[in-house]
Design a protein around this motif. Sequence first.
Motif, PDB file in Angstrom:
ATOM      1  N   ALA A 136     -12.892 -11.599   3.070  1.00 46.25           N
ATOM      2  CA  ALA A 136     -13.883 -12.598   3.462  1.00 46.25           C
ATOM      3  C   ALA A 136     -15.086 -12.585   2.528  1.00 46.25           C
ATOM      4  O   ALA A 136     -15.599 -13.637   2.145  1.00 46.25           O
ATOM      5  CB  ALA A 136     -14.327 -12.361   4.905  1.00 46.25           C
ATOM      6  N   GLU A 137     -15.526 -11.393   2.145  1.00 48.44           N
ATOM      7  CA  GLU A 137     -16.668 -11.288   1.243  1.00 48.44           C
ATOM      8  C   GLU A 137     -16.348 -11.920  -0.114  1.00 48.44           C
ATOM      9  O   GLU A 137     -17.196 -12.581  -0.719  1.00 48.44           O
ATOM     10  CB  GLU A 137     -17.068  -9.832   1.064  1.00 48.44           C
ATOM     11  N   ARG A 138     -15.109 -11.725  -0.578  1.00 50.08           N
ATOM     12  CA  ARG A 138     -14.710 -12.245  -1.898  1.00 50.08           C
ATOM     13  C   ARG A 138     -14.446 -13.743  -1.867  1.00 50.08           C
ATOM     14  O   ARG A 138     -14.851 -14.472  -2.784  1.00 50.08           O
ATOM     15  CB  ARG A 138     -13.441 -11.507  -2.368  1.00 50.08           C
ATOM     16  N   TRP A 139     -13.786 -14.219  -0.799  1.00 56.49           N
ATOM     17  CA  TRP A 139     -13.293 -15.594  -0.818  1.00 56.49           C
ATOM     18  C   TRP A 139     -13.945 -16.516   0.212  1.00 56.49           C
ATOM     19  O   TRP A 139     -13.732 -17.726   0.164  1.00 56.49           O
ATOM     20  CB  TRP A 139     -11.773 -15.602  -0.622  1.00 56.49           C
ATOM     21  N   GLY A 140     -14.719 -15.965   1.129  1.00 59.92           N
ATOM     22  CA  GLY A 140     -15.299 -16.805   2.174  1.00 59.92           C
ATOM     23  C   GLY A 140     -16.696 -17.295   1.899  1.00 59.92           C
ATOM     24  O   GLY A 140     -17.239 -18.100   2.663  1.00 59.92           O
ATOM     25  N   ASP A 141     -17.301 -16.844   0.812  1.00 61.22           N
ATOM     26  CA  ASP A 141     -18.689 -17.222   0.542  1.00 61.22           C
ATOM     27  C   ASP A 141     -18.761 -18.593  -0.125  1.00 61.22           C
ATOM     28  O   ASP A 141     -17.960 -18.920  -1.001  1.00 61.22           O
ATOM     29  CB  ASP A 141     -19.360 -16.190  -0.357  1.00 61.22           C
ATOM     30  N   LEU A 142     -19.743 -19.381   0.292  1.00 66.56           N
ATOM     31  CA  LEU A 142     -19.912 -20.744  -0.201  1.00 66.56           C
ATOM     32  C   LEU A 142     -21.063 -20.884  -1.188  1.00 66.56           C
ATOM     33  O   LEU A 142     -21.370 -21.995  -1.626  1.00 66.56           O
ATOM     34  CB  LEU A 142     -20.145 -21.688   0.983  1.00 66.56           C
ATOM     35  N   GLY A 143     -21.707 -19.775  -1.510  1.00 66.00           N
ATOM     36  CA  GLY A 143     -22.849 -19.852  -2.410  1.00 66.00           C
ATOM     37  C   GLY A 143     -24.109 -20.270  -1.668  1.00 66.00           C
ATOM     38  O   GLY A 143     -24.156 -20.285  -0.435  1.00 66.00           O
ATOM     39  N   PRO A 144     -25.156 -20.626  -2.397  1.00 69.42           N
ATOM     40  CA  PRO A 144     -26.471 -20.889  -1.790  1.00 69.42           C
ATOM     41  C   PRO A 144     -26.563 -22.262  -1.118  1.00 69.42           C
ATOM     42  O   PRO A 144     -27.297 -23.150  -1.567  1.00 69.42           O
ATOM     43  CB  PRO A 144     -27.428 -20.762  -2.978  1.00 69.42           C
ATOM     44  N   ILE A 145     -25.814 -22.422  -0.006  1.00 69.09           N
ATOM     45  CA  ILE A 145     -25.841 -23.690   0.732  1.00 69.09           C
ATOM     46  C   ILE A 145     -26.966 -23.659   1.769  1.00 69.09           C
ATOM     47  O   ILE A 145     -27.925 -22.908   1.634  1.00 69.09           O
ATOM     48  CB  ILE A 145     -24.461 -23.992   1.348  1.00 69.09           C
ATOM     49  N   TYR A 146     -26.847 -24.454   2.813  1.00 65.70           N
ATOM     50  CA  TYR A 146     -27.951 -24.686   3.742  1.00 65.70           C
ATOM     51  C   TYR A 146     -28.599 -23.422   4.295  1.00 65.70           C
ATOM     52  O   TYR A 146     -29.835 -23.291   4.279  1.00 65.70           O
ATOM     53  CB  TYR A 146     -27.469 -25.549   4.914  1.00 65.70           C
ATOM     54  N   GLY A 147     -27.806 -22.502   4.822  1.00 68.75           N
ATOM     55  CA  GLY A 147     -28.385 -21.312   5.431  1.00 68.75           C
ATOM     56  C   GLY A 147     -29.248 -20.525   4.468  1.00 68.75           C
ATOM     57  O   GLY A 147     -30.325 -20.035   4.830  1.00 68.75           O
ATOM     58  N   LYS A 148     -28.798 -20.408   3.244  1.00 67.95           N
ATOM     59  CA  LYS A 148     -29.573 -19.710   2.211  1.00 67.95           C
ATOM     60  C   LYS A 148     -30.903 -20.420   1.962  1.00 67.95           C
ATOM     61  O   LYS A 148     -31.975 -19.787   1.953  1.00 67.95           O
ATOM     62  CB  LYS A 148     -28.744 -19.639   0.929  1.00 67.95           C
TER      63      LYS A 148
END
Length: 296
Positions: A112-124
């Motif tokens: 999940a850490e490797r493939w589930g991250d979407l980058g700096p989207i809304y929550g960030k």
Amino acid sequence: MRQYLDYLQDILDHGTRHEDRTGTGTIRVFGRQLRFDLTEGFPLLTTKRVWMRGVTEELLWFLRGETNIQSLVQAGVSIWTDWPLQRYRDETGDDISQDAFEERIVEDDAFAERWGDLGPIYGKQWRDFEGPSRRVDQIERLVRGLRERPHSRRHVMSAWHPAQIEDAALPPCHYAFQCFVEGEPGDGRLSLMWQQRSCDSFLGIPFNIASYALLTHMLAQQADLMPHELIFNGGDCHIYQNHLEQINEQLAREPRPQPTISLPANPPDNIRDYKWKDIELSGYDSHPPIDAPIAI
């Protein structure tokens, strides 16, 4: 919600056909506005069923500052899975099914850490906006401002970070919003206006309307105000060409009375701590859902 149907018809009547980034093709117009009086009910579309659980879980995910799909998938929400799934398939050559991919996301933290991250989207951007000399929790600043300086003209939030756009799985579609207070805490009213650059009018906009309506209710409760008006300002307002059959089906349906929504009588101290079970939707009588493919 008749105005939403009129908005769809406007695009069909006045839009022009264009190719787009996804290769699907759109019918598009530029610059439209919709206004909803939240004192008359909760603006959840009734001409097709909108999944309020998904709306709520996504908004809470944003408010927690998360950018990894793991907790969303664990909650049974798959609305953001398409982008990391496509990236995984492209980079590994593994034509894994969505179900198998999500199962690994749920069960394997390293995967999940490797493939589930979407980058700096809304929550960030909402909770940890990085500037040249400081990082800003925009939500915390907004709530504090609504409580302490309700009539300020600086109740503005931005999800658009030009230096980080290329690092996000999808640049923010709804990229900014502003709050406006009439009266004083205790008996005042809160309105919210959001800006959206790219508007998927069949799949996305009903979801966005419900999400920002819920956010307005939450912000109002946190600041001891009453929710008043919700305003949508759309830029590129489009209908995907593979949604035309679904659009026509929806336009043939008559809207039904709007539901109501209530939040807990004793709200959490921090807006990030609301839970799905805290949200009570009443009187939601909709037509059946209408399925349509998402363009990625």
